[in-house]
Write an enzyme that holds these catalytic residues in place. Structure first.
Site, PDB file in Angstrom:
ATOM      1  N   GLY A 122       0.757  -1.106  -0.387  1.00 57.11           N
ATOM      2  CA  GLY A 122      -0.140   0.117  -0.285  1.00 57.11           C
ATOM      3  C   GLY A 122       0.616   1.686   0.149  1.00 57.11           C
TER       4      GLY A 122
ATOM      5  N   GLY B  91       0.244   5.907   1.164  1.00 59.34           N
ATOM      6  CA  GLY B  91       0.020   6.855   0.409  1.00 59.34           C
ATOM      7  C   GLY B  91       0.845   8.471   1.008  1.00 59.34           C
TER       8      GLY B  91
ATOM      9  N   GLY C 220       4.555   7.558   2.538  1.00 61.68           N
ATOM     10  CA  GLY C 220       4.843   6.466   2.821  1.00 61.68           C
ATOM     11  C   GLY C 220       4.307   5.701   2.086  1.00 61.68           C
TER      12      GLY C 220
ATOM     13  CB  VAL D 152       3.502  -0.023   3.716  1.00 58.12           C
ATOM     14  CG1 VAL D 152       3.523  -1.835   4.404  1.00 58.12           C
ATOM     15  CG2 VAL D 152       3.045   1.224   4.594  1.00 58.12           C
TER      16      VAL D 152
ATOM     17  CE  LYS E 248       3.472   5.001   6.425  1.00 55.38           C
ATOM     18  NZ  LYS E 248       2.305   5.346   7.724  1.00 55.38           N
TER      19      LYS E 248
ATOM     20  CG  ASP F 234      -7.007   8.838   9.280  1.00 56.47           C
ATOM     21  OD1 ASP F 234      -8.368   9.104   9.058  1.00 56.47           O
ATOM     22  OD2 ASP F 234      -6.347   9.024   8.464  1.00 56.47           O
TER      23      ASP F 234
END
Length: 320
Positions: free
Chosen positions: A87, A89, A92, A94, A109, A214
């Site tokens: 994944g 973002g 970052g 991962v 990460k 979050d």
């Protein structure tokens, strides 16, 4: 405002040069003083030499070698063998990884390396995510095993690799009838037990003086054997005092607090569909444990009804 599940993160106009390959690059522009913003957050035990560059200098001495294949790993005596991307973002990425020294699977990460300069706030937020997550020693918080620098000078942290699915995907599958609603393993009682463990994990974080900011189904991971993890503490904030004032728990430390990097009033950070009203209004000084509790309430409504409490997911909808 974009997709309802998009996480909004605050920015800063201050920038930090990308560290060189040794991790010891110049990083000017800081005043060289470590200031205690909050009395309960001690900075002396951070091992930070009063500034970002001091901390990066220390991390540079622990730089790790990453490899993409076994042949490269052997020739370079690499510590980590990187696999598929799990994944990404705004700041970052991962990957799945193999720790070749301890022979275990991990998730790694790393701060995204887009070239050029790296914002000071972005670097501090990434490092603080690793520090805060590592200090929250609870079954519902993912364990962090290591923090260091990659060869390109970008910081990384290694954590437990969790196999399963997040609660957002689970509820989406139930909504789309890929699973029989509330039957079999994923019945209402089972989902409520999962939610109870999430609440216990957040109660622990609050007892340590930390809010997540979050909380949403996509950040709640359900493992293959029923374990539950609260993920992505990148927006976590250390408050001035813990929820349990007479607790003997050690306060949580972070580089971001030590460097006095705070969310500016009026800046909205989080995911609109799961924000509290004060968070949606950007009232940083009013954020507290109740903000996380509000988000948990929205998640509970969705868990029980399979309908989002705030369907369109804008900050205006939360305020209304």
């Amino acid at each position: 405002m974009g997709d309802q599940n998009e996480t909004i993160r605050e920015g800063t106009d201050e920038y930090l040069p990308v560290p060189d390959d040794s991790g010891l690059g110049e990083a000017g522009g800081f005043d060289g003083e470590t200031r205690d913003v909050q009395p309960q957050v001690e900075t002396s035990n951070l091992h930070v030499e009063a500034s970002m560059e001091g901390f990066l200098d220390q991390l540079g001495r622990m730089s790790a070698v990453f490899a993409r294949n076994e042949e490269d790993a052997k020739s370079r005596n690499a510590r980590f063998l990187l696999g598929n991307e799990l994944g990404s973002g705004s700041i970052g990425v991962v990957w799945e990884a193999r720790d070749l020294y301890l022979h275990r699977d991990l998730a790694v990460k790393a701060l995204r390396n887009d070239g050029g300069e790296v914002r000071k706030g972005r670097m501090a937020r990434f490092l603080s995510e690793a520090q805060i997550t590592a200090q929250l020693s609870h079954p519902a918080v993912i364990p962090v095993h290591e923090l260091g620098l990659k060869e390109d000078g970008m910081p990384f942290f290694a954590m437990k690799r969790v196999r399963g699915l997040d609660m957002g995907r689970l509820m989406e599958q139930i909504r789309e009838s890929q699973m029989m609603p509330f039957r079999g393993v994923f019945n209402r009682n089972y989902l409520l037990r999962l939610f109870s463990r999430i609440c216990q994990g957040m109660a622990y974080a609050h007892a340590r003086g930390v809010i997540h900011r979050d909380l949403k189904p996509d950040n709640l991971m359900i493992g293959e054997f029923g374990e539950v993890y609260i993920m992505d503490w990148g927006l976590a904030k250390i408050l001035g005092k813990p929820a349990i004032t007479d607790s003997d728990m050690e306060p949580v430390h972070s580089l971001r607090s030590a460097l006095e990097i705070q969310t500016a009033d009026g800046v909205v950070a989080g995911t609109p569909a799961y924000m509290s009203p004060e968070q949606a209004r950007g009232e940083a000084d009013r954020l507290g444990f109740q903000s996380d509790v509000f988000s948990l309430g929205l998640i509970l409504v969705e868990l029980l009804t399979l309908v989002r409490a705030i369907p369109t997911g804008t900050s205006e909808d939360v305020i209304d």
